[in-house]
Design a protein around this motif. Structure first.
Motif, short mmCIF file in Angstrom:
data_model
loop_
_atom_site.label_atom_id
_atom_site.label_comp_id
_atom_site.label_asym_id
_atom_site.label_seq_id
_atom_site.Cartn_x
_atom_site.Cartn_y
_atom_site.Cartn_z
N ALA A 186 -38.27 -2.41 -34.52
CA ALA A 186 -39.13 -1.24 -34.58
C ALA A 186 -38.87 -0.52 -35.89
CB ALA A 186 -38.87 -0.31 -33.41
N VAL A 187 -39.87 -0.46 -36.77
CA VAL A 187 -39.76 0.30 -38.01
C VAL A 187 -40.26 1.71 -37.72
CG1 VAL A 187 -40.51 0.49 -40.40
CG2 VAL A 187 -40.13 -1.77 -39.40
N CYS A 188 -39.37 2.70 -37.90
CA CYS A 188 -39.64 4.08 -37.48
C CYS A 188 -40.25 4.88 -38.62
CB CYS A 188 -38.35 4.73 -36.99
SG CYS A 188 -37.62 3.87 -35.58
N MET A 189 -41.58 5.07 -38.55
CA MET A 189 -42.32 5.71 -39.64
C MET A 189 -42.92 7.04 -39.21
SD MET A 189 -44.63 2.54 -41.09
CE MET A 189 -45.80 2.76 -39.73
N TYR B 161 -44.57 -1.53 -36.15
CA TYR B 161 -44.52 -0.40 -37.07
C TYR B 161 -44.91 0.85 -36.29
CZ TYR B 161 -44.05 -4.10 -40.45
OH TYR B 161 -43.58 -5.20 -41.13
N MET B 162 -43.90 1.66 -35.99
CA MET B 162 -44.06 2.79 -35.09
C MET B 162 -44.49 4.04 -35.85
SD MET B 162 -42.98 1.04 -32.51
CE MET B 162 -43.01 2.35 -31.28
N ALA B 163 -45.27 4.90 -35.18
CA ALA B 163 -45.70 6.16 -35.78
C ALA B 163 -46.07 7.13 -34.66
CB ALA B 163 -46.89 5.94 -36.71
N PRO B 164 -46.18 8.42 -34.97
CA PRO B 164 -46.55 9.39 -33.94
C PRO B 164 -47.96 9.17 -33.39
CG PRO B 164 -45.54 10.49 -35.82
CD PRO B 164 -45.80 9.07 -36.24
N MET C 128 -47.94 0.67 -32.91
CA MET C 128 -47.61 1.30 -31.63
C MET C 128 -47.16 2.73 -31.89
SD MET C 128 -44.82 0.05 -28.74
CE MET C 128 -45.69 -1.48 -28.47
N THR C 129 -47.44 3.64 -30.96
CA THR C 129 -46.94 5.00 -31.09
C THR C 129 -45.60 5.13 -30.37
OG1 THR C 129 -47.95 5.88 -29.07
CG2 THR C 129 -49.31 5.89 -31.09
N TYR C 130 -44.84 6.12 -30.81
CA TYR C 130 -43.56 6.38 -30.14
C TYR C 130 -43.77 6.71 -28.67
CZ TYR C 130 -41.76 6.70 -34.89
OH TYR C 130 -41.42 6.42 -36.19
#
Length: 236
Positions: free
Chosen positions: A8-11, A58-61, A81-83
Protein backbone atom coordinates in the motif's frame (compact mmCIF):
# COMPACT_ATOMS: atom_id res chain seq x y z
CA UNK A 1 4.66 -21.26 -5.60
CA UNK A 2 6.00 -17.72 -5.06
CA UNK A 3 4.52 -15.74 -2.19
CA UNK A 4 2.64 -12.58 -3.21
CA UNK A 5 3.15 -9.55 -0.96
CA UNK A 6 0.70 -6.65 -1.12
CA UNK A 7 2.01 -3.08 -0.97
CA UNK A 8 0.00 0.00 0.00
CA UNK A 9 1.56 3.29 -1.12
CA UNK A 10 0.21 5.94 1.26
CA UNK A 11 -0.47 9.13 -0.71
CA UNK A 12 -2.24 12.45 -0.29
CA UNK A 13 -1.94 15.83 -1.98
CA UNK A 14 1.59 17.29 -1.90
CA UNK A 15 3.13 13.83 -2.20
CA UNK A 16 6.67 13.55 -3.58
CA UNK A 17 6.39 11.42 -6.70
CA UNK A 18 10.04 10.33 -6.79
CA UNK A 19 9.68 8.87 -3.30
CA UNK A 20 7.60 6.02 -4.67
CA UNK A 21 7.53 5.86 -8.47
CA UNK A 22 11.16 4.72 -9.02
CA UNK A 23 11.05 2.38 -5.98
CA UNK A 24 7.78 0.80 -7.17
CA UNK A 25 9.29 0.24 -10.62
CA UNK A 26 12.27 -1.49 -9.01
CA UNK A 27 10.06 -3.65 -6.80
CA UNK A 28 7.77 -4.49 -9.71
CA UNK A 29 10.84 -5.76 -11.59
CA UNK A 30 10.74 -8.80 -9.31
CA UNK A 31 7.50 -9.80 -11.08
CA UNK A 32 9.50 -10.08 -14.30
CA UNK A 33 10.37 -13.55 -13.03
CA UNK A 34 7.12 -14.59 -14.76
CA UNK A 35 7.96 -12.82 -18.03
CA UNK A 36 8.80 -15.04 -21.04
CA UNK A 37 11.69 -12.76 -22.04
CA UNK A 38 13.28 -11.81 -18.71
CA UNK A 39 12.10 -14.57 -16.39
CA UNK A 40 14.84 -17.11 -17.06
CA UNK A 41 17.58 -14.59 -16.31
CA UNK A 42 16.05 -13.46 -13.02
CA UNK A 43 15.13 -16.94 -11.82
CA UNK A 44 18.64 -18.18 -12.63
CA UNK A 45 19.86 -15.93 -9.79
CA UNK A 46 18.19 -18.26 -7.27
CA UNK A 47 18.34 -22.07 -7.25
CA UNK A 48 14.58 -22.43 -6.64
CA UNK A 49 13.50 -19.32 -8.52
CA UNK A 50 12.53 -15.91 -7.15
CA UNK A 51 10.26 -16.60 -4.16
CA UNK A 52 8.15 -13.40 -4.08
CA UNK A 53 5.88 -11.29 -6.25
CA UNK A 54 4.21 -7.94 -5.50
CA UNK A 55 0.82 -6.33 -5.91
CA UNK A 56 0.60 -2.57 -5.42
CA UNK A 57 -2.30 -0.32 -4.41
CA UNK A 58 -2.01 3.45 -4.47
CA UNK A 59 -4.00 4.75 -1.52
CA UNK A 60 -5.53 8.22 -1.15
CA UNK A 61 -8.28 9.97 0.83
CA UNK A 62 -10.53 10.16 -2.27
CA UNK A 63 -10.76 8.47 -5.66
CA UNK A 64 -9.54 11.55 -7.48
CA UNK A 65 -6.11 12.39 -8.90
CA UNK A 66 -3.50 13.14 -6.23
CA UNK A 67 -1.62 16.39 -6.87
CA UNK A 68 2.14 16.33 -6.17
CA UNK A 69 3.96 18.84 -3.99
CA UNK A 70 4.89 21.15 -6.90
CA UNK A 71 1.32 21.29 -8.13
CA UNK A 72 -0.03 20.66 -11.61
CA UNK A 73 3.33 21.25 -13.25
CA UNK A 74 3.93 17.61 -12.23
CA UNK A 75 1.88 14.56 -13.24
CA UNK A 76 -1.07 13.58 -11.05
CA UNK A 77 -1.53 10.04 -9.74
CA UNK A 78 -4.77 8.08 -9.90
CA UNK A 79 -5.40 6.15 -6.66
CA UNK A 80 -6.65 2.58 -6.75
CA UNK A 81 -8.33 2.57 -3.33
CA UNK A 82 -9.31 5.01 -0.59
CA UNK A 83 -8.15 4.70 2.99
CA UNK A 84 -11.76 4.57 4.20
CA UNK A 85 -12.68 1.75 1.82
CA UNK A 86 -9.67 -0.30 2.96
CA UNK A 87 -10.57 0.33 6.62
CA UNK A 88 -14.24 -0.53 6.10
CA UNK A 89 -13.38 -3.69 4.16
CA UNK A 90 -10.84 -4.80 6.76
CA UNK A 91 -8.19 -5.16 4.06
CA UNK A 92 -4.72 -5.92 5.43
CA UNK A 93 -1.55 -5.13 3.47
CA UNK A 94 1.81 -6.81 3.90
CA UNK A 95 3.87 -3.66 3.26
CA UNK A 96 3.15 0.02 3.84
CA UNK A 97 5.26 2.42 1.75
CA UNK A 98 5.07 6.03 2.92
CA UNK A 99 6.45 8.79 0.67
CA UNK A 100 6.77 12.40 1.79
CA UNK A 101 3.54 14.36 1.89
CA UNK A 102 2.71 17.81 3.23
CA UNK A 103 5.32 19.15 5.62
CA UNK A 104 4.18 20.30 9.07
CA UNK A 105 3.25 23.93 9.63
CA UNK A 106 6.57 25.72 10.10
CA UNK A 107 5.23 27.89 12.94
CA UNK A 108 3.03 25.56 14.97
CA UNK A 109 4.60 22.23 13.83
CA UNK A 110 1.04 20.94 13.32
CA UNK A 111 0.88 18.11 10.78
CA UNK A 112 -1.22 18.44 7.62
CA UNK A 113 -1.90 14.79 6.75
CA UNK A 114 -5.51 13.66 6.24
CA UNK A 115 -6.77 11.86 9.34
CA UNK A 116 -7.92 8.88 7.25
CA UNK A 117 -4.33 8.37 6.15
CA UNK A 118 -2.95 8.28 9.69
CA UNK A 119 -5.83 6.09 10.90
CA UNK A 120 -5.13 3.64 8.07
CA UNK A 121 -1.43 3.41 9.03
CA UNK A 122 -2.26 2.92 12.73
CA UNK A 123 -4.70 0.12 11.93
CA UNK A 124 -2.39 -1.60 9.43
CA UNK A 125 0.84 -1.38 11.42
CA UNK A 126 0.31 -4.20 13.96
CA UNK A 127 -0.18 -6.88 11.30
CA UNK A 128 1.90 -5.45 8.44
CA UNK A 129 5.09 -7.36 7.75
CA UNK A 130 7.09 -4.29 6.76
CA UNK A 131 6.64 -0.55 7.36
CA UNK A 132 8.71 1.65 5.05
CA UNK A 133 9.16 5.36 4.40
CA UNK A 134 11.15 7.58 2.07
CA UNK A 135 12.28 11.12 2.79
CA UNK A 136 9.85 13.03 5.04
CA UNK A 137 7.41 10.12 4.70
CA UNK A 138 8.89 9.06 8.03
CA UNK A 139 6.70 11.78 9.56
CA UNK A 140 3.61 9.74 8.67
CA UNK A 141 5.01 6.71 10.46
CA UNK A 142 6.07 8.84 13.43
CA UNK A 143 2.62 10.41 13.82
CA UNK A 144 1.00 6.98 13.64
CA UNK A 145 3.21 5.80 16.50
CA UNK A 146 5.12 3.32 14.34
CA UNK A 147 8.56 4.81 15.03
CA UNK A 148 8.26 5.12 18.81
CA UNK A 149 11.27 3.45 20.44
CA UNK A 150 12.85 2.89 17.01
CA UNK A 151 15.88 4.13 15.11
CA UNK A 152 14.92 5.98 11.93
CA UNK A 153 16.12 8.54 9.43
CA UNK A 154 14.60 11.08 7.06
CA UNK A 155 15.49 13.78 4.51
CA UNK A 156 18.50 15.70 5.87
CA UNK A 157 17.17 19.07 4.67
CA UNK A 158 14.13 18.60 6.92
CA UNK A 159 15.79 16.41 9.55
CA UNK A 160 15.46 18.88 12.45
CA UNK A 161 11.93 19.94 11.47
CA UNK A 162 10.66 16.35 11.30
CA UNK A 163 12.35 15.56 14.61
CA UNK A 164 10.73 18.52 16.37
CA UNK A 165 7.29 17.82 14.88
CA UNK A 166 7.32 14.11 15.75
CA UNK A 167 6.94 12.24 19.06
CA UNK A 168 10.10 12.61 21.12
CA UNK A 169 10.68 8.88 21.70
CA UNK A 170 12.35 8.25 18.33
CA UNK A 171 16.11 7.89 17.81
CA UNK A 172 16.73 9.86 14.62
CA UNK A 173 19.94 8.79 12.86
CA UNK A 174 21.60 11.75 11.10
CA UNK A 175 24.14 9.88 8.96
CA UNK A 176 22.34 7.10 7.10
CA UNK A 177 21.20 6.41 3.56
CA UNK A 178 18.58 4.14 5.09
CA UNK A 179 17.95 2.57 8.51
CA UNK A 180 16.45 -0.82 9.37
CA UNK A 181 15.03 -1.42 12.84
CA UNK A 182 13.14 -4.70 13.02
CA UNK A 183 10.44 -4.58 10.34
CA UNK A 184 10.66 -0.79 9.98
CA UNK A 185 12.73 0.59 7.09
CA UNK A 186 13.23 4.35 6.69
CA UNK A 187 15.34 6.12 4.07
CA UNK A 188 16.88 9.53 3.62
CA UNK A 189 15.77 11.96 0.91
CA UNK A 190 14.09 11.05 -2.38
CA UNK A 191 16.73 9.10 -4.34
CA UNK A 192 17.62 7.09 -1.23
CA UNK A 193 14.25 5.36 -1.65
CA UNK A 194 15.57 3.49 -4.68
CA UNK A 195 18.62 2.33 -2.74
CA UNK A 196 16.38 1.12 0.07
CA UNK A 197 14.09 -0.64 -2.41
CA UNK A 198 17.04 -2.55 -3.86
CA UNK A 199 18.28 -3.46 -0.38
CA UNK A 200 14.77 -4.68 0.38
CA UNK A 201 14.76 -6.82 -2.76
CA UNK A 202 18.04 -8.34 -1.62
CA UNK A 203 16.52 -8.95 1.83
CA UNK A 204 13.57 -10.84 0.30
CA UNK A 205 15.56 -12.67 -2.38
CA UNK A 206 19.35 -12.50 -2.59
CA UNK A 207 22.18 -10.22 -3.69
CA UNK A 208 22.24 -11.67 -7.22
CA UNK A 209 18.59 -10.78 -7.92
CA UNK A 210 19.08 -7.25 -6.58
CA UNK A 211 22.29 -6.88 -8.58
CA UNK A 212 20.57 -7.92 -11.79
CA UNK A 213 17.70 -5.46 -11.29
CA UNK A 214 20.22 -2.75 -10.35
CA UNK A 215 22.20 -3.40 -13.53
CA UNK A 216 19.12 -3.09 -15.76
CA UNK A 217 18.03 0.16 -14.07
CA UNK A 218 21.67 1.35 -13.97
CA UNK A 219 21.53 2.35 -10.30
CA UNK A 220 24.93 2.65 -8.66
CA UNK A 221 25.28 0.72 -5.43
CA UNK A 222 25.20 2.61 -2.12
CA UNK A 223 25.81 1.35 1.39
CA UNK A 224 23.57 2.20 4.35
CA UNK A 225 26.06 4.75 5.67
CA UNK A 226 26.85 6.43 2.32
CA UNK A 227 25.43 9.79 3.33
CA UNK A 228 27.29 13.00 2.43
CA UNK A 229 24.10 15.01 2.95
CA UNK A 230 24.25 14.77 6.74
CA UNK A 231 27.41 16.85 6.64
CA UNK A 232 26.13 19.19 3.93
CA UNK A 233 23.15 20.04 6.13
CA UNK A 234 25.25 20.40 9.28
CA UNK A 235 23.94 17.37 11.14
CA UNK A 236 27.33 15.79 11.89
Amino acid sequence: MPETLSIAVCMSDQVTLSDFIPPMELLASVNQADDPLFGAEINACMPEGVPVRFTIDYMAPKMQPVVAFQGLIEPTINPTMTYRDAIDQGKQFDILWCPAGPLPDLTTLTHRFPEDELEFIRMQAPKARYLMSVCAGSHQLALAGVLSGKRATTNKKFFKLIGMASPQDIEWVPRARWVVDGNVWTSSGVSAGGDMALAFIEHLTNAAVARMIRSVAEVQESAQDDDPFAEIHGLV
